[in-house]
Structure formats: C-alpha cells, structure tokens
Design a protein around this motif. Sequence first.
Motif, short mmCIF file in Angstrom:
data_model
loop_
_atom_site.label_atom_id
_atom_site.label_comp_id
_atom_site.label_asym_id
_atom_site.label_seq_id
_atom_site.Cartn_x
_atom_site.Cartn_y
_atom_site.Cartn_z
N THR A 66 36.29 41.18 41.08
CA THR A 66 35.45 40.08 40.60
C THR A 66 35.02 39.20 41.76
OG1 THR A 66 36.58 40.14 38.46
CG2 THR A 66 35.31 38.16 38.96
N LEU A 67 35.95 38.89 42.67
CA LEU A 67 35.64 38.11 43.87
C LEU A 67 34.54 38.80 44.67
CD1 LEU A 67 36.08 36.11 46.24
CD2 LEU A 67 38.02 37.54 46.93
N LYS A 68 34.69 40.08 44.91
CA LYS A 68 33.69 40.84 45.67
C LYS A 68 32.32 40.73 45.03
CE LYS A 68 32.66 45.54 47.09
NZ LYS A 68 32.95 46.94 46.84
N ARG A 69 32.26 40.89 43.72
CA ARG A 69 30.97 40.85 43.02
C ARG A 69 30.39 39.43 42.97
NH1 ARG A 69 31.64 45.08 37.97
NH2 ARG A 69 32.56 46.77 39.18
N ILE A 70 31.26 38.41 42.85
CA ILE A 70 30.78 37.02 42.89
C ILE A 70 30.09 36.76 44.21
CG2 ILE A 70 31.53 34.60 43.10
CD1 ILE A 70 33.65 35.24 40.92
N LYS A 71 30.72 37.19 45.31
CA LYS A 71 30.15 36.97 46.64
C LYS A 71 28.84 37.73 46.83
CE LYS A 71 32.95 34.09 48.58
NZ LYS A 71 32.47 32.83 49.17
N LEU A 97 37.43 39.34 51.76
CA LEU A 97 36.27 39.30 50.86
C LEU A 97 35.66 37.90 50.74
CD1 LEU A 97 37.55 41.70 48.08
CD2 LEU A 97 35.78 42.16 49.79
N GLY A 98 36.25 36.92 51.41
CA GLY A 98 35.64 35.60 51.45
C GLY A 98 36.22 34.55 50.52
N ALA A 99 37.44 34.77 50.02
CA ALA A 99 38.07 33.72 49.20
C ALA A 99 38.33 32.49 50.05
CB ALA A 99 39.38 34.23 48.59
#
Length: 139
Positions: A66-71, A97-99
């Motif tokens: 989900t994090l990957k897709r949000i970014k 992944l940019g959290a």
Amino acid sequence: MNKMKLLIVDDEKDLCRILADRLNILYGISPDVAHTGDDALEMVKKGNYDVVVLDIEMPGIDGIETLKRIKEINSKIQVVLFTGHGSEETRRMGEVLGAFSYVDKIDGLPKLAPMIEGAFRLRKVLEDTYADAAMNEYN
C-alpha cells in the motif's frame, strides 16, 4: 497542529475509532479512516491527503505494498507506518519505499502524534518547494 488531511489505515476497526477520536480531541484533527489497503488507495486517488498512518499487516494488500502504491499516486504524501507486527526488515523496506517514519503500536499516541506532525511539516515543505520550482520555471 495546523489543519491537515489525514488518513488512518488499519484493519482493527476499534483501534481506528479510538485513534481518530483521540486525535480529534487532543489535536483537532478529524482523520478519514480505511480498513483495507484497497480502500486506502481509492481514497488517496480521490483525496488530497497530507499524511497517511498505515498499518503493515492487513488482509489483502499489506501495508508495504500500500505504501509503494501511495507513493506512486502522490510521492509528496507522507506515510507513517504504525504497527504491532513489524520487524527490522519491514522497517527498512518502509524506509526504502519512502515512509516518513515507523512507530510501534506499543508506543501509542504519545509517539505517533509527534510523528504525524513532523510528517505534516515535511509535506508542507515539499509542497512549497514544488510550488517554488514551478514558479521559477515560468519566470
């Protein structure tokens, strides 16, 4: 905290309700809530969120995906991973992944609230930087 658009994503519905209530009472933040990664992604596509508080272990799409897709949808959205089942590997993957940050649920709201505020401040800095860059292109 200034007004922000916040999304809490966790399959534990009671936890979401409690967290949303506490953030509203203590900080005046009225977050939106999603209980699956799929729902969160649909909301991110439609809303202009500043910060997402995201559980890692959820049925269906997990928090890391989900994090990957949000970014991919909007790289300026800041994501705070908030989990009770994390590991050092998931923490590192989140960072890659940019959290913005990683908070253990054991630490609860006292540690989460400052992370949300820090994430919001970074979001505003990024927004201002992008706006300045766009203005410089036209001048």
